[in-house]
Design an enzyme around this catalytic site. Structure first.
Site, PDB file in Angstrom:
ATOM      1  N   CYS A   1      13.306  50.017 -15.247  1.00  0.00           N
ATOM      2  CA  CYS A   1      13.703  50.751 -13.886  1.00  0.00           C
ATOM      3  C   CYS A   1      15.073  50.417 -13.864  1.00  0.00           C
ATOM      4  CB  CYS A   1      12.620  50.318 -13.123  1.00  0.00           C
ATOM      5  SG  CYS A   1      12.863  50.867 -11.435  1.00  0.00           S
TER       6      CYS A   1
ATOM      7  N   GLU B   1       7.881  41.611 -15.525  1.00  0.00           N
ATOM      8  CA  GLU B   1       9.322  41.507 -14.937  1.00  0.00           C
ATOM      9  C   GLU B   1      10.145  40.450 -14.685  1.00  0.00           C
ATOM     10  OE1 GLU B   1      11.288  42.904 -10.689  1.00  0.00           O
ATOM     11  OE2 GLU B   1       9.224  44.103 -11.215  1.00  0.00           O
TER      12      GLU B   1
ATOM     13  N   CYS C   1      11.606  46.996  -4.441  1.00  0.00           N
ATOM     14  CA  CYS C   1      11.949  48.264  -4.493  1.00  0.00           C
ATOM     15  C   CYS C   1      11.629  49.322  -3.202  1.00  0.00           C
ATOM     16  CB  CYS C   1      11.612  49.030  -5.836  1.00  0.00           C
ATOM     17  SG  CYS C   1       9.897  49.604  -5.678  1.00  0.00           S
TER      18      CYS C   1
ATOM     19  N   SER D   1      -1.404  45.981 -12.204  1.00  0.00           N
ATOM     20  CA  SER D   1      -0.364  46.441 -11.497  1.00  0.00           C
ATOM     21  C   SER D   1       0.005  45.713 -10.408  1.00  0.00           C
ATOM     22  CB  SER D   1      -0.709  47.948 -11.057  1.00  0.00           C
ATOM     23  OG  SER D   1       0.289  48.582 -10.184  1.00  0.00           O
TER      24      SER D   1
ATOM     25  N   ASN E   1       2.214  45.865  -7.877  1.00  0.00           N
ATOM     26  CA  ASN E   1       2.126  46.700  -6.551  1.00  0.00           C
ATOM     27  C   ASN E   1       0.955  46.915  -5.960  1.00  0.00           C
ATOM     28  OD1 ASN E   1       2.288  49.788  -6.614  1.00  0.00           O
ATOM     29  ND2 ASN E   1       3.227  48.778  -8.658  1.00  0.00           N
TER      30      ASN E   1
END
Length: 343
Positions: free
Chosen positions: A119, A149, A217, A245, A247
């Protein structure tokens, strides 16, 4: 609430007997689901399969969603954990979460053709880490230990980065020079918890520098804002998303923090439990940034079958951001288009 849609309620008679109608409702978050980075990464795999044919290898899950991974596997994508699992000379795609420089080196050693679907907002954090490391700053990276990440960002400047996994971890942080300290963050964190961590860091290191722009983000923030609005009214919030996940997990936490009495994370509608609905009038529904809309629709159908047919859309923001495909695909697609035009 900016829009309202409704479905025929199972509790409504064919004659439209208003007395039989349920006061149950669903608050549906907007925005929800795919963000620009996820959309780009998924399309990158699909385009690579179209362009080169199966198999195309993907290092780690392209995005953290079971349904997306299974769907791409059926189309010919092969997901592997490490670069060494990819046969020499093959095509490998790096996931949206980003990779450390050493992974690029490993791919080069195996003569792999690489497509980097990281991303762009994660790439921004990588570049910040490199720049601050070049200026010899200690970098305090706020994030969750072991997340892909975080591993990728830390790999950009391992000698300069210290992971800070939440406010309770601040007491363990040591730096070389308190006048040269900066914080960065994983892009998918809870905004509130991140700022709590930053405040604790600033108490310890008053000269702490912030990144040039917010690392969390836009999509993560927008989805959290929408859930906060819903959580104040919904007794139950259902978040569609996978357990790995980040988020999506944060959305459950935000919902509870906003006042929802109960909140659950599910991949598919069949995982929902009717017991959750006992005594519930208002259900909030949202989805993580790597979740296709078909999964949300499944949950709405499940709720409608149980009397929750009225759906009100809670809009926190309008999103129009898009990202271009990875440069490797753009180059090859241009060449293909040119060749087609010459025929």
């Amino acid at each position: 609430m900016t829009a309202t849609t409704s479905r025929p309620s199972p509790a409504t008679t064919p004659g439209g007997d208003a007395a039989r109608r349920s006061d149950k409702r669903v608050l549906l978050a907007a925005p929800r689901g795919y963000c620009a980075g996820v959309d780009r990464a998924v399309i990158a795999v699909e385009k690579a399969l179209e362009q080169y044919g199966a198999p195309v290898y993907v290092r780690k899950e392209i995005v953290h969603n079971k349904y997306v991974v299974r769907t791409l596997e059926k189309k010919g994508a092969i997901f592997v954990e490490e670069t060494e699992e990819v046969p020499e000379g093959s095509i490998v795609i790096f996931s949206a979460h980003g990779v450390a420089p050493v992974v690029h080196e490993e791919a080069a050693e195996r003569k792999l053709a690489t497509i980097d679907a990281t991303c762009p907002l994660v790439t921004k954090v990588h570049k910040e880490a490199v720049r601050f490391a070049q200026d010899d700053y200690d970098i305090l990276l706020i994030g969750h230990d072991g997340h892909e990440e975080v591993i990728g960002t830390s790999g950009e400047a391992p000698d300069h980065i210290t992971l800070v996994d939440g406010p309770d971890d601040v007491k363990n942080v040591e730096v070389r020079d308190e006048s040269k300290v900066v914080w960065l963050s994983q892009t998918t964190l809870s905004v509130d918890e991140t700022m709590e961590t930053v405040d604790a860091l600033k108490e310890r290191f008053p000269q702490l520098i912030s990144p040039p722009s917010d690392d969390i983000c836009y999509a993560t923030q927008n989805r959290q804002i929408a859930v906060k609005q819903m959580g104040a009214e919904a007794e139950l919030v259902i978040v569609v998303g996978s357990k790995n996940s980040s988020n999506s997990v944060r959305l459950v936490e935000v919902a509870l923090g906003a006042g929802a009495k109960d909140a659950h994370l599910i991949d598919f509608a069949e995982e929902a439990d009717e017991a959750w609905l006992e005594g519930v009038t208002t259900v909030g529904v949202t989805s993580g940034a790597s979740v296709p809309e078909i999964l949300v629709q499944g949950v709405l159908d499940w709720l409608a079958e149980r009397g929750y047919a009225d759906v009100e859309v809670v809009t926190a923001a309008e999103e129009s951001i898009t990202f271009s495909l990875p440069k490797e695909l753009r180059r090859d697609l241009r060449a293909e288009a040119a060749a087609t035009a010459e025929k």
